[in-house]
Design an enzyme around this catalytic site. Sequence first.
Site, short mmCIF file in Angstrom:
data_model
loop_
_atom_site.label_atom_id
_atom_site.label_comp_id
_atom_site.label_asym_id
_atom_site.label_seq_id
_atom_site.Cartn_x
_atom_site.Cartn_y
_atom_site.Cartn_z
CE LYS A 125 -1.57 2.92 2.66
NZ LYS A 125 -1.51 4.12 1.80
N GLY A 128 -4.76 3.52 -1.46
CA GLY A 128 -5.77 3.74 -0.43
C GLY A 128 -5.20 4.59 0.67
N GLY A 185 -4.20 5.58 4.63
CA GLY A 185 -3.64 4.84 5.74
C GLY A 185 -4.73 4.35 6.68
N GLY A 245 -4.47 1.00 4.78
CA GLY A 245 -3.27 0.72 5.59
C GLY A 245 -3.64 -0.03 6.86
CD GLU A 250 14.25 0.92 7.82
OE1 GLU A 250 14.76 1.86 8.46
OE2 GLU A 250 14.84 -0.16 7.64
CB CYS A 289 13.77 9.32 6.94
SG CYS A 289 14.55 8.24 5.74
CD GLU A 313 11.05 12.95 10.37
OE1 GLU A 313 9.92 12.48 10.55
OE2 GLU A 313 11.97 12.35 9.80
P1 NAD Z 1 3.06 8.59 7.14
O1 NAD Z 1 3.49 7.79 8.33
O2 NAD Z 1 2.02 9.60 7.29
O3 NAD Z 1 2.52 7.60 6.00
C1 NAD Z 1 3.30 6.52 5.51
C2 NAD Z 1 2.36 5.46 4.96
O4 NAD Z 1 1.58 4.94 6.03
C3 NAD Z 1 1.37 6.00 3.92
O5 NAD Z 1 1.20 5.02 2.92
C4 NAD Z 1 0.09 6.17 4.73
O6 NAD Z 1 -1.07 6.10 3.96
C5 NAD Z 1 0.21 4.98 5.69
N1 NAD Z 1 -0.57 5.11 6.92
C6 NAD Z 1 -0.95 6.24 7.57
N2 NAD Z 1 -1.67 5.92 8.67
C7 NAD Z 1 -1.73 4.57 8.73
C8 NAD Z 1 -2.33 3.64 9.64
N3 NAD Z 1 -2.98 4.05 10.72
N4 NAD Z 1 -2.19 2.32 9.41
C9 NAD Z 1 -1.48 1.89 8.34
N5 NAD Z 1 -0.93 2.72 7.43
C10 NAD Z 1 -1.03 4.04 7.62
O7 NAD Z 1 4.39 9.18 6.54
P2 NAD Z 1 4.54 10.14 5.29
O8 NAD Z 1 4.05 11.50 5.72
O9 NAD Z 1 3.96 9.51 4.08
O10 NAD Z 1 6.13 10.17 5.12
C11 NAD Z 1 6.96 10.99 5.87
C12 NAD Z 1 7.52 10.22 7.07
O11 NAD Z 1 8.18 9.05 6.66
C13 NAD Z 1 8.57 11.03 7.83
O12 NAD Z 1 8.36 10.90 9.21
C14 NAD Z 1 9.88 10.35 7.45
O13 NAD Z 1 10.92 10.48 8.36
C15 NAD Z 1 9.46 8.94 7.29
N6 NAD Z 1 10.40 8.23 6.42
C16 NAD Z 1 11.25 7.30 6.96
C17 NAD Z 1 12.18 6.65 6.18
C18 NAD Z 1 13.14 5.62 6.72
O14 NAD Z 1 13.66 4.84 5.95
N7 NAD Z 1 13.38 5.58 8.00
C19 NAD Z 1 12.25 6.96 4.82
C20 NAD Z 1 11.39 7.92 4.31
C21 NAD Z 1 10.46 8.54 5.12
#
Ligand code: NAD
Length: 471
Positions: A169, A200, A202, A206, A244, A278, A378
């Site tokens: 997803k 879809g 999250g 998700g 991650e 990140c 962050e």
């Molecule tokens: P996010 O956590 O909002 O969303 C990531 C994914 O999770 C999306 O596909 C979203 O739809 C899904 N999601 C959201 N709520 C959910 C739930 N309750 N259950 C299951 N899935 C759910 O993150 P974002 O805003 O898309 O990305 C930015 C974040 O990602 C930053 O915090 C960044 O640091 C982190 N990030 C980490 C890495 C790493 O490798 N450590 C790499 C890139 C980004």
Amino acid sequence: MSAIDKIYIDGAFVTPHGKEHAPLFNPATEEQIGVVQLGDARDVDAAVAAAKRAFPAMSRTSKAERIAMLERLSDAVAARTDDLIATMIQEYGAPALFTGFAVPHAASVFREMAETLESYSFSRTIGRAEVEMRPSGVAAAITPWNSNYGFICAKLATAIAAGTSIVIKPSEMSAFQTQLLLECLHEADLPRGVLNIVNGTGAVAGAALSAHPDIAKISFTGSTVTGRAIFGAAAQGIKRVTLELGGKSPTIILDDADLATAIPQALMTGLLNSGQACIDGTRILAPESRLDEILDGLKTAAEALKVGPATDPANEIGPMVSQKQWERVQTYIRLGQEEGATLLAGGEGRPDHLDRGWFVRPTVFANVTNQMRIAREEIFGPVLCVIPYRDEEEAIAIANDTDYGLAAYVQSSDRERAKRVAARIDAGRVTINSAPHEPFAPFGGFKQSGIGREFGTYGLDAFLEPRAIIA
Ligand code: NAD
């Protein structure tokens, strides 16, 4: 305006059962460029069922068969490099500096995983025990918007190497990129059901995926807040998880650093992917003895950065992905001033030469203490904090005084000294003097930056379960 109205299940593009739609934007113009039809829990069920049917045969494939699949996938992605870059620019706005890494990386992760697989030993003898590394079961991946192709490809590559089928997803904000990537992946002709992708939200798709009883393993990349929710959902079924998550990584400029290279490197690692990475080194730790020189250098370099649409490859900083993200970054720029930090470069609002697009002025704060929220949370935008330190011990203490531990950077003209400092940093990856990416080294975080590692043998281990047979 085009519509993304298909998801990918059982080897075919199908219309989702979900009826909700979400708008898609060009962040450089703020124009709506399309709409995506969102999958729901029924779509997740169908995708997981297809993956479950594919799992037994996939788990029995030979190394050679998996390597062949990985090579086909790599070729299929590489063949569309230019289109992938154009779509990433249109929907996400990443500057050439980032697309130039991210798109080739999406193709090369398959080859790198094939190389890892080549020498990976699935059977080991430990005393009287024959230990076999078995795929954990049907896998799920949930990915963010900030490097959509790379995250999907890295997780798919690992699943295939492990002999697992997967349901992915991706971020709902990356639907054009996902659609194009899917067209590439479809060309690789994987066995039906090995790869399934459901667009879809999250909260709906998700959450359904992370709680699904037929999912054995979840690989998630995204924010720490979401990681916590997924970890909680996974706990019910004792699912295996790789998380991650976020970071607030330090760049330690040691007092012997060559500032002519250290300053541009600190800025580069701090603002990689327009500050939406990140691993960005967003806390710059500067020795008091050279603070003035460092501040002068950072101010000059930050003000010289070219901000604008990525359609011009000279632009180094692109827009934020969404209006919401732009507003979030603005809130932090205001907060930094309220907390008493000094604006060295940038500030609130759009750069003067741009009258539209979710662009942020590259912002550097001086006089920051490590206790301020701008130094602890962050931000995920082009906002850097400069934190002074007295001596090496204090620099290490400040670097480690964070809830995160994803990456760290050390700048010094003495490599051995830099390595001694690096060895005391609690972070999954510490880079000295901007050494290049090492694709086979483990990637992941200490503390609230995550659980587990990706890439190379560490990444592959995380999709496998050891079974010992003792005779
Ligand atoms: P996010 O956590 O909002 O969303 C990531 C994914 O999770 C999306 O596909 C979203 O739809 C899904 N999601 C959201 N709520 C959910 C739930 N309750 N259950 C299951 N899935 C759910 O993150 P974002 O805003 O898309 O990305 C930015 C974040 O990602 C930053 O915090 C960044 O640091 C982190 N990030 C980490 C890495 C790493 O490798 N450590 C790499 C890139 C980004």
